[in-house]
Motif scaffolding. Structure first.
Motif, short mmCIF file in Angstrom:
data_model
loop_
_atom_site.label_atom_id
_atom_site.label_comp_id
_atom_site.label_asym_id
_atom_site.label_seq_id
_atom_site.Cartn_x
_atom_site.Cartn_y
_atom_site.Cartn_z
N MET A 1 1.17 -16.69 -17.16
CA MET A 1 1.92 -15.77 -16.60
C MET A 1 1.38 -14.49 -14.76
O MET A 1 0.67 -14.34 -14.69
N GLU A 2 2.76 -14.74 -14.39
CA GLU A 2 3.49 -14.30 -12.83
C GLU A 2 4.25 -13.37 -13.29
O GLU A 2 5.03 -14.14 -13.78
N ILE A 3 4.08 -12.25 -12.24
CA ILE A 3 4.90 -11.02 -11.84
C ILE A 3 4.84 -10.93 -10.42
O ILE A 3 3.75 -11.20 -9.70
N TRP A 4 6.65 -11.18 -10.02
CA TRP A 4 6.44 -10.77 -9.05
C TRP A 4 7.35 -9.07 -8.76
O TRP A 4 7.22 -8.05 -9.46
N ILE A 5 6.46 -8.35 -7.86
CA ILE A 5 6.27 -6.72 -7.31
C ILE A 5 6.30 -6.34 -5.75
O ILE A 5 6.18 -7.43 -5.34
N ASN A 6 6.90 -5.46 -5.97
CA ASN A 6 6.65 -4.29 -4.94
C ASN A 6 5.52 -3.67 -4.63
O ASN A 6 6.21 -2.37 -6.00
#
Length: 119
Positions: A1-6
């Motif tokens: 699982m990958e999460i794209w964040i700022n």
């Protein structure tokens, strides 16, 4: 699982806190620094089952400057939208979690984060 964040985004921080609290295994992508290519954006859109205008933050300064709110939302304009998201990653809705089953969610709520963890 990958999460794209700022990291400056409170919704992103909340999603990461929930993933940590649940002991989820994931990788973090700071998408403003590690900008997704047009191909990666297309792949995430396919996983989300959405169009680029569905994940565009149209209230951002860059969006207003580009006038994207007025752009057509149709198949013929899809690549223009994808290019804009790749060139101006602040326009990408966040956080986005790509789940292990090949799907993805825009994880702006705890429910969406839990949904992604269960996939």
């Amino acid at each position: 699982m990958e999460i794209w964040i700022n990291p400056a985004c409170s919704k992103c921080r909340s999603a990461v806190q929930l993933l940590d609290a649940e002991g989820a295994e994931y990788t973090v992508r700071r998408y403003l620094e590690d900008v997704p290519s047009p191909d990666e954006i297309r792949a995430v859109l396919d996983r989300l089952g959405l169009e680029p205008w569905d994940i565009a933050r149209t209230q951002e300064a860059d969006a207003k400057e580009l006038g994207i709110k007025e752009w057509p939302r149709e198949a013929g304009s899809r690549e223009r939208w994808i290019s804009a998201l790749a060139e101006h990653p602040k326009l990408i809705q966040r956080p986005i979690i790509t789940a292990d089953d090949g799907t993805a969610v825009v994880a702006r709520t705890d429910e969406a984060v839990r949904d992604a963890m269960g996939r």
